[in-house]
Scaffold this motif. Structure first.
Motif, short mmCIF file in Angstrom:
data_model
loop_
_atom_site.label_atom_id
_atom_site.label_comp_id
_atom_site.label_asym_id
_atom_site.label_seq_id
_atom_site.Cartn_x
_atom_site.Cartn_y
_atom_site.Cartn_z
N ALA A 145 -15.34 76.56 -33.08
CA ALA A 145 -15.66 77.70 -32.22
C ALA A 145 -16.39 77.30 -30.94
CB ALA A 145 -16.47 78.73 -33.00
N ASN A 146 -17.29 76.33 -31.05
CA ASN A 146 -18.07 75.91 -29.87
C ASN A 146 -18.32 74.41 -29.99
OD1 ASN A 146 -20.39 75.17 -28.23
ND2 ASN A 146 -20.71 77.37 -27.93
N VAL A 147 -17.59 73.64 -29.21
CA VAL A 147 -17.65 72.18 -29.34
C VAL A 147 -19.04 71.62 -29.06
CG1 VAL A 147 -16.87 71.55 -27.02
CG2 VAL A 147 -16.36 70.05 -28.94
N LEU A 148 -19.78 72.20 -28.13
CA LEU A 148 -21.12 71.70 -27.83
C LEU A 148 -22.07 71.89 -29.01
CD1 LEU A 148 -21.55 72.82 -24.11
CD2 LEU A 148 -20.94 70.56 -24.99
N GLU A 149 -22.00 73.04 -29.65
CA GLU A 149 -22.83 73.29 -30.83
C GLU A 149 -22.40 72.40 -31.99
OE1 GLU A 149 -22.68 77.49 -31.55
OE2 GLU A 149 -24.00 77.95 -29.86
N THR A 150 -21.10 72.18 -32.10
CA THR A 150 -20.59 71.30 -33.16
C THR A 150 -21.08 69.88 -32.96
OG1 THR A 150 -18.66 72.68 -33.53
CG2 THR A 150 -18.47 70.36 -34.18
N ILE A 151 -21.06 69.41 -31.73
CA ILE A 151 -21.56 68.07 -31.44
C ILE A 151 -23.04 67.97 -31.79
CG2 ILE A 151 -22.08 66.48 -29.53
CD1 ILE A 151 -19.34 67.33 -28.33
N GLU A 152 -23.80 69.00 -31.44
CA GLU A 152 -25.23 69.03 -31.80
C GLU A 152 -25.41 68.93 -33.31
OE1 GLU A 152 -27.93 72.19 -30.51
OE2 GLU A 152 -27.06 71.98 -28.52
N PHE A 153 -24.59 69.67 -34.05
CA PHE A 153 -24.68 69.63 -35.51
C PHE A 153 -24.38 68.22 -36.02
CE2 PHE A 153 -22.97 69.79 -39.78
CZ PHE A 153 -23.96 70.48 -40.44
N PHE A 154 -23.29 67.63 -35.55
CA PHE A 154 -22.92 66.30 -36.02
C PHE A 154 -23.95 65.24 -35.62
CE2 PHE A 154 -18.62 67.93 -36.82
CZ PHE A 154 -18.36 67.31 -38.04
N ASP A 155 -24.56 65.42 -34.47
CA ASP A 155 -25.58 64.45 -34.03
C ASP A 155 -26.81 64.46 -34.94
OD1 ASP A 155 -24.18 63.26 -31.95
OD2 ASP A 155 -25.00 64.60 -30.42
N THR A 156 -27.00 65.54 -35.68
CA THR A 156 -28.18 65.64 -36.54
C THR A 156 -27.83 65.76 -38.03
OG1 THR A 156 -28.26 68.05 -36.29
CG2 THR A 156 -29.55 66.73 -34.72
N CYS A 157 -26.57 65.66 -38.36
CA CYS A 157 -26.17 65.86 -39.76
C CYS A 157 -26.62 64.69 -40.64
CB CYS A 157 -24.67 66.09 -39.88
SG CYS A 157 -23.64 64.64 -39.64
N THR A 158 -26.70 64.96 -41.92
CA THR A 158 -27.05 63.93 -42.89
C THR A 158 -25.82 63.09 -43.22
OG1 THR A 158 -26.49 65.26 -44.83
CG2 THR A 158 -28.75 65.48 -43.94
N GLU A 159 -26.05 61.99 -43.88
CA GLU A 159 -24.93 61.14 -44.30
C GLU A 159 -24.00 61.91 -45.24
OE1 GLU A 159 -24.15 56.77 -46.32
OE2 GLU A 159 -26.20 57.54 -46.16
N GLN A 160 -24.56 62.66 -46.15
CA GLN A 160 -23.76 63.44 -47.11
C GLN A 160 -22.92 64.49 -46.38
OE1 GLN A 160 -23.55 62.45 -50.10
NE2 GLN A 160 -22.71 64.12 -51.27
N GLU A 161 -23.51 65.17 -45.42
CA GLU A 161 -22.76 66.17 -44.65
C GLU A 161 -21.63 65.50 -43.87
OE1 GLU A 161 -26.57 69.18 -44.03
OE2 GLU A 161 -26.11 67.67 -42.49
N ALA A 162 -21.92 64.36 -43.26
CA ALA A 162 -20.89 63.63 -42.51
C ALA A 162 -19.75 63.22 -43.44
CB ALA A 162 -21.49 62.41 -41.83
N TYR A 163 -20.10 62.80 -44.63
CA TYR A 163 -19.08 62.39 -45.60
C TYR A 163 -18.11 63.54 -45.89
CZ TYR A 163 -16.92 61.35 -50.08
OH TYR A 163 -16.00 61.18 -51.09
N TRP A 164 -18.65 64.69 -46.22
CA TRP A 164 -17.78 65.82 -46.58
C TRP A 164 -17.02 66.36 -45.38
CZ3 TRP A 164 -16.23 66.31 -51.26
CH2 TRP A 164 -17.03 65.85 -52.29
N LEU A 165 -17.64 66.36 -44.22
CA LEU A 165 -16.96 66.89 -43.04
C LEU A 165 -15.93 65.92 -42.47
CD1 LEU A 165 -19.95 68.66 -41.29
CD2 LEU A 165 -18.04 69.72 -42.53
#
Length: 105
Positions: A37-57
């Motif tokens: 929906a919003n690439v800038l907010e998505t990038i912010e989320f990924f820049d701060t996500c945990t290893e586990q979140e990155a794995y599933w996403l």
């Protein structure tokens, strides 16, 4: 505005499903929709996500990439790969890059 709590809840629910559960696709669809929906907010989320979140996403990197068609998103998931090298995301990133590139055939 990106609801990170909703994303985290969906990741948790997704992680509890069996690998072959057909509901996996529903979670992929919901997460892809939210994260596209919003690439800038998505990038912010990924820049701060945990290893586990990155794995599933990482299983939907290509879906997000196809929808947002953003080199900034690709650079973001490359940062995630450098941050969590043990996840071995390079293949997922390569596929995401291919999904972003227009098909010329």
């Amino acid at each position: 505005m990106l609801d990170s709590n909703q994303i985290k809840r969906l990741i948790k629910e997704r992680s509890e499903l069996h690998l072959n559960d057909p509901r996996v696709y529903e979670f992929w669809g919901k997460l892809t929709e939210i994260l596209s929906a919003n690439v800038l907010e998505t990038i912010e989320f990924f820049d701060t996500c945990t290893e586990q979140e990155a794995y599933w996403l990482s299983e939907i990197f290509e879906d997000i990439s196809a929808r947002v068609n953003s080199q900034d998103f690709i650079e973001c998931i490359k940062r995630v790969d450098r941050k969590y090298p043990e996840l071995l995301l390079s293949k997922d990133i390569r596929v995401a890059e291919e999904f972003m590139t227009p098909n010329l055939n």
